[in-house]
Write a protein that holds these residues in place. Structure first.
Motif: not given
Ligand code: HSE
Length: 346
Positions: A183-186, A213, A225, A229, A324
Motif C-alpha cells: 500500500l506504499n509506492g515509495t 514520497a 503511511d 491505510k 497508489g
Molecule cells: N507516499 C505515498 C506512497 C503516497 O508512497 O504510496 C500515496 O499515499
C-alpha cells in the motif's frame, strides 16, 4: 441537478481533479448524467474564489499555472475573494466540500475540523486525506449520518484504484477473512531498485525526486503511511473500530543489500506488507517487511505500483493491482466519489 463543489486546497490533487472536470465535463454530463461545477476554491497559499453560479475552471487553472496564485482570476459580478476554508464551508452554496488540504497525519488537522464543519452545515465531504479517516472515522461517520450527508474517501487507499469500493460494492456478501497489500509506492520502489543493486539511500532519493514520497519520507520508510491505510481497511472493509496505534508497524529502513540478495537466493522478494486478519470477532492488523515467494501475486508488483489481495469466502482470493498515487489517479478518486454521491450510491 447540478452538483456544486467547493475545493479546499488547490494543489496537485485539486488541479488534477479540476483538469478532469474541464476535459471530461461534457462527456460526464451526456454519458453519465453527472453535471458538476466548482463554485469555490479556497487555498491557504494560492488565495480563494467563490461564485455561486460557478467558477471558470480553465481560468482558475491558468491563473495558478502562470502566477502560482488565484489573484489574477478575472473579476466578474458576484465574485467573492478571500474567504478562508471555514467561511467557504459554511457560507458557500456547495453541496459537497472536496477536502484536499495538506493534512498533518499525526493530528488529522485541519481536515478533521473541516469535515465537522461541513457535516454540521449539511454538506457532503469527499477527500483523499488519510488523516481524518484513520484517526477519527467513528466520530466523523456518526456526524455525517446524523446530518444525512455523505462522506467519500476512496482515494485514501490506492488513490484511484478502487481498493475500498471493490470490497464494499463488488464483493458485498463475501466474508473477507484476510486482506494483504502493498500500500506504499515509495517503499516498493525502493525495494525494487535495491533488487537492481541500488543502495537504500540512492533508491530513496530517486523516489523523492519522482514525487512518490510523503513530504517527510519517514512516514513511508518506517511504515506509518501503510499503517494509516491498514487502519482504514480494518475500519471500513472489516468493520472494526480499530485505532492506528493498534496496528503493529515496522518499516524497511533496516533492510540491507545483503538481505535483498539473501531473499533472491531463496526465490523470494522483500515487500512491505500491510495486513488485516479476522480472528473471531477481532481483527489483527500489522505492517512490516516480509520475504514472500515469487509465486505470490504480490511479488510481481514492482516500482511504485500498489496491490491488494482480498481473501473472500465465496469469490476466493482476488488481487487488485494499480496506482497508489498520482495527479490524474487521485483526481479520479475524487470524481468517482462525487459520481456515486450524485447517484445516491456508495
Ligand atoms: N507516499 C505515498 C506512497 C503516497 O508512497 O504510496 C500515496 O499515499
Amino acid at each position: 441537478m447540478t452538483h456544486k463543489i467547493a475545493l479546499l486546497g488547490f494543489g496537485v490533487v485539486g488541479q488534477g481533479f479540476a483538469e478532469i472536470l474541464e476535459e471530461k465535463g461534457e462527456l460526464l454530463r451526456s454519458g453519465l448524467g453527472f453535471d458538476a461545477k466548482i463554485v469555490a476554491i479556497s487555498d491557504f497559499v494560492k488565495g480563494s474564489l467563490y461564485h455561486p453560479e460557478g467558477l471558470d475552471i480553465a481560468k482558475a487553472l491558468q491563473a495558478v499555472k502562470e502566477t502560482g496564485k488565484l489573484d489574477c482570476y478575472p473579476e466578474s459580478p458576484g465574485l467573492v475573494r478571500g474567504w478562508d476554508s471555514f467561511q467557504t464551508i459554511r457560507e458557500s452554496n456547495a453541496d459537497t466540500v472536496v477536502e484536499i488540504t495538506f493534512t498533518d497525519v499525526k493530528t488529522g488537522q485541519p481536515a478533521i475540523n473541516h469535515c465537522k464543519a461541513a457535516f454540521e452545515s449539511r454538506k457532503n465531504v469527499v477527500m483523499s486525506n488519510k488523516g481524518p479517516v484513520s484517526l477519527a472515522y467513528q466520530e466523523l461517520i456518526g456526524l455525517a449520518r446524523k446530518n444525512h450527508v455523505r462522506w467519500g474517501f476512496e482515494g485514501t487507499v490506492m488513490s484511484g484504484t478502487p481498493a475500498l469500493r471493490m470490497p464494499l460494492v463488488a464483493l458485498a456478501g463475501n466474508n473477507i477473512t484476510e486482506i494483504r497489500g502493498i500500500l506504499n509506492g515509495t517503499t516498493n520502489y525502493i525495494l525494487t531498485k535495491m533488487e537492481e543493486g541500488l543502495s537504500y539511500e540512492a533508491a530513496l532519493a530517486e523516489a523523492q525526486t519522482l514525487g512518490y514520497a510523503e513530504a517527510d519520507p519517514t512516514s513511508d520508510v518506517e511504515g506509518y503511511d501503510a499503517q494509516y491505510k491498514a487502519t482504514i481497511l480494518a475500519n471500513i472493509v472489516m468493520n472494526v473500530p480499530m485505532k492506528r496505534k493498534e496496528v503493529e508497524c515496522e518499516g524497511i529502513s533496516h533492510l540491507t543489500l545483503q538481505d535483498i540478495q539473501w531473499a533472491k537466493s531463496e526465490g523470494k522478494k522483500w515487500k512491505l506488507i500491510a495486513k488485516c486478519i479476522k480472528d473471531g470477532d477481532k481483527v489483527i492488523a500489522k505492517v512490516g517487511p516480509e520475504a514472500i515467494p515469487i509465486t505470490d501475486p504480490l511479488a510481481g508488483v514492482s516500482g511504485a505500483q500498489n496491490a491488494i489481495t482480498y481473501d473472500c469466502d465465496l469469490a476466493g482470493p482476488i488481487t487488485l493491482i494499480g496506482a497508489g498515487a498520482g495527479r490524474k489517479e487521485t483526481g479520479f478518486s475524487i470524481l468517482i466519489d462525487l459520481i456515486n454521491i450524485s447517484r445516491g450510491q456508495l
